[in-house]
Scaffold this active site. Sequence first.
Site, PDB file in Angstrom:
ATOM      1  CE  LYS B  80      57.062 -58.921 -12.472  1.00 37.98           C
ATOM      2  NZ  LYS B  80      55.971 -59.896 -12.719  1.00 37.98           N
ATOM      3  CB  SER B 155      55.618 -59.098 -16.610  1.00 39.87           C
ATOM      4  OG  SER B 155      55.317 -59.679 -15.350  1.00 39.87           O
ATOM      5  CB  SER B 179      54.410 -62.581 -15.035  1.00 36.13           C
ATOM      6  OG  SER B 179      53.702 -61.884 -16.030  1.00 36.13           O
TER       7      SER B 179
END
Lengths: 499, 501
Positions: B80, B155, B179
């Site tokens: 990420k 996210s 997330s």
Amino acid sequence: MSDELMSYDAALELFDPVLGLEVHVELNTASKMFCGCSTAFGGAPNSQTCPVCLGLPGSLPVVNAKAIESAIRIGLALNCEIAGWCRFARKNYFYPDMTKDFQTSQYDEPIAFEGGVDVEVDGETYQIPIERAHMEEDAGKLLHVGGSTGRIQGADYSLVDYNRAGVPLIEIVTKPVRGTGAKAPQVAKAYVALLRDLMRALDVSDVRMEQGSLRCDANVSLMPKGSSELGLRTETKNVNSLRSIEAALTYEIRRQATILASGGRVHQETRHWHEDGSYTSPGRSKEQAEDYRYFPEPDLVPVAPSAGWVEELRATLPEPPAARQARLQGEWGFTDLEMRDVVNGGGLDLIDATVAAGCAAQPARKWWTTELTRRANEAGLELDELAITPVQVAALQALVDAGTLNDKLARQVIDGVLAGEGEPAEVVEARGLAVVSDDGALAAAVERAIEANPDVADRIREGKVQAAGALIGAVMKEMRGQADAGRVRELILAKLAQV
Amino acid sequence: MNPLLMLTASELSQMLRAGEVSAREITAAHLDRIAAVDGDIHSFLAVDSERALATAEALDDRRAAGEELDELAGIPIAVKDLFCYTGLPTTAGSRILEGWRPPYNATLTERVLDAGLVVLGKTNLDEFAMGSSTESSGYGPTRNPWDRTRIPGGSGGGSAAALAAFEAPLALGTDTGGSIRQPASVTGTVGVKPTYGATSRYGVIAMASSLDTPGPCARTVLDAALLHRVIAGWDPRDSTSINAAVPDVVGAARRADVKGLRIGVVKEFGGEGYQPGVEQRFREALSVLEGLGAEIVEVSCPHFDYALATYYLIMPAEVSSNLARFDAMRYGLRVGDDGERSAEEVMSLTRGAGFGAEVKRRIILGTYALSSGYYDAYYGSAQKVRTLIVRDFEAAFEQVDVLVSPSTPTTAFGLGERIDDPLAMYKADLCTIPSNMAGNAAGSFPCGLSPDDGLPVGFQVMAPALADDRVYLVGAALEAELGRRWGGLLIDQLASREVSA
């Protein structure tokens, strides 16, 4: 500028000053508050930085345990309570010297609180109540380039050095200090001097005001005589020496009194002390005070010093200043008056160190409180800022004791040491300052003096021994002061058959 | 599709150790896959093929030289774009950090590299991890591989989509309010939010410090556990990290046994606002676990109803402070520096231009919540409710070993569907937020396709702090039993669609 102001005496007839002092002490830990970077002063700009003190995205703080220890010892020395549990808080505001745009500080949970210390001015004792001592990190340093003042207004651009960012600070805040009357500026100065001495004795800070490792913001407000309602205060910054604390507060008291006496209103604001012109000018107005949006620092866990640890640290505290003064006065045999001069003049530690270096107490006192104090005053320095060490003063006195130097020569040696010419013995050597007690050289000079002053010689032969002074003076002049005056006298009297 | 792509990390690891495949072949297969599909899916913000291949080759050499390597050495991983990594720009999905190359690695990046995992690239996310759809990314949204008109969650939508699109077998995520779990739920993959403090936050760009929790993303429970073992553990650079032994999550994932386990169903998570197909699959999964010998009871956690509101005070407060440093002075975007404007004006212009709408919304909310005069009513009250949520968990865990719920109330919604309705967007995290507030462990596991829209449904397991192994235990039992019924993983059904198409 101060010509238009009311005189200090007139101001004090109308008003009582109330002080509030915020002192920042930079700790002398080897590394910063929240990272491992060095705290050394004077490194190349931004050479002592890392992701943490640069506040790079993702970086996290870790508390320096040594800083917590120092904070607790400071708290204890100020007779404060030590929090069993406290947190850091974020003080949020935008400024280019703040790498995270918040300062990691403490807010409503300081590590130390509710203490107090006594200071003495002219034989009177004043109680200074301490509200809190809390831990925080320092900001970077801005250098404003261009413009005439070196301040941000008018500068072409600014440079930032983050070496100082994250250096551990302890902020010591007093409660309002009342009842000092006309002595307010001196009390403030004595308080900061006491803190400086305390920090030095604790060995927690270099406490060099000129390097910013001890900084004082001096708050003052005025109450009309007989009133107990606090007036609006100003906070004066850039007060970088003990001398300027006294001067800035004296100025502020006169300025505020002038405004109030003419029916005006004091603005609650930050003011900037100008050492050169000895006046303050307005800075940021506190009436539009920023909202710092304090909240507990979520990146750090609470600090919870155990009672056992606090007691261990209490046992490491140095002797309290008052007890130490009493002890030293006894050891040195100084009168109360002598001791007061020593303490007020900032000579206590210096004399202590001089005595420790082998000098007798009275000559140590004499050098520091007279000749050296005069030199410091002339140079506009604090006594301990003079470029001569207690060890050097002890060495100087040893030369006097040995008869190598007389007082006059010793003062010339001090000139040499202060000028960076080396140790006292080296200055004596290099300047050729030793007393001449070689009878051959002296006898010749005596001979010449007698020949040049036959009238005087006659009077001495007639028994007027006190007239010898004139001949001694002549010999000393010829020897450029480097003669042993006692020996010269002996030689003159012997020559003129008066012994 | 290259058959290597459909294998799990644990299967690839076995083949690597048996010499049946090289790390280079595995890496090349995934890079080819990314090249083929990512133009459409947009899981990745940056891919570093050269470095990935070079790393893989170096690992092959080390293995050939007889070096003892970590079980996951040679396995590709997607990271990420919130983790600092010196090898590629780190943007946090924001234009304000466009092109920023960190001078240091996050602790987790370092651990993954040290274990010999091969970093393929950085994955897309909502800007500064703020969102449930990746639509707030400054670099365009990611698409859900199950239905490319739908969101992949957020996210961490980029990491989840990379797994579901077979672009990577493992990924790193972060979970502040869901997330990791919500994207796992809507992409039919596995995501675990470890206990707060079990995984280091050092070098992970902060959103809300007291909530942010990095964790593993994978297609199977065992793979997630293997990655969890690599990344978890005390880090002296993160004061909030826990100095305790990491629970045996790999053992739990292998044991997959729930016999006698007491499972509490959170009463508050269901009913209005929950998609019927989601609730149906959730109930079926409960029966599966009951059939495996678990005891199912209903538990009430009354303060969970306030979790979302509480979260939207605490999180923005921390955001408003954490994001202050993006001020154009030291790194990142700088706008309006014409030599005339003041530093304050440049800061303001930069932040105006560099931050997107959702980030600004949260900064403003948080600034307000912390303001003098409002602090007690907002931030102060929220912290009190947070304590009540912690107590709900404590009371519940006295009765049961784990709590369960749907991971998110609905399946993947359409791209654009909620972007102008923040409250609807926020509700995607309704079930996941309580575990962030309390800091306990939780994970999301696939439990089928919703009968109403054919999209994946996630089953959330919540365990007490430091009992992360229980999350894996339940997830693995469910995965094993459902796998027997389906003849494989849920995600394999997506792969077979592609093959048949």
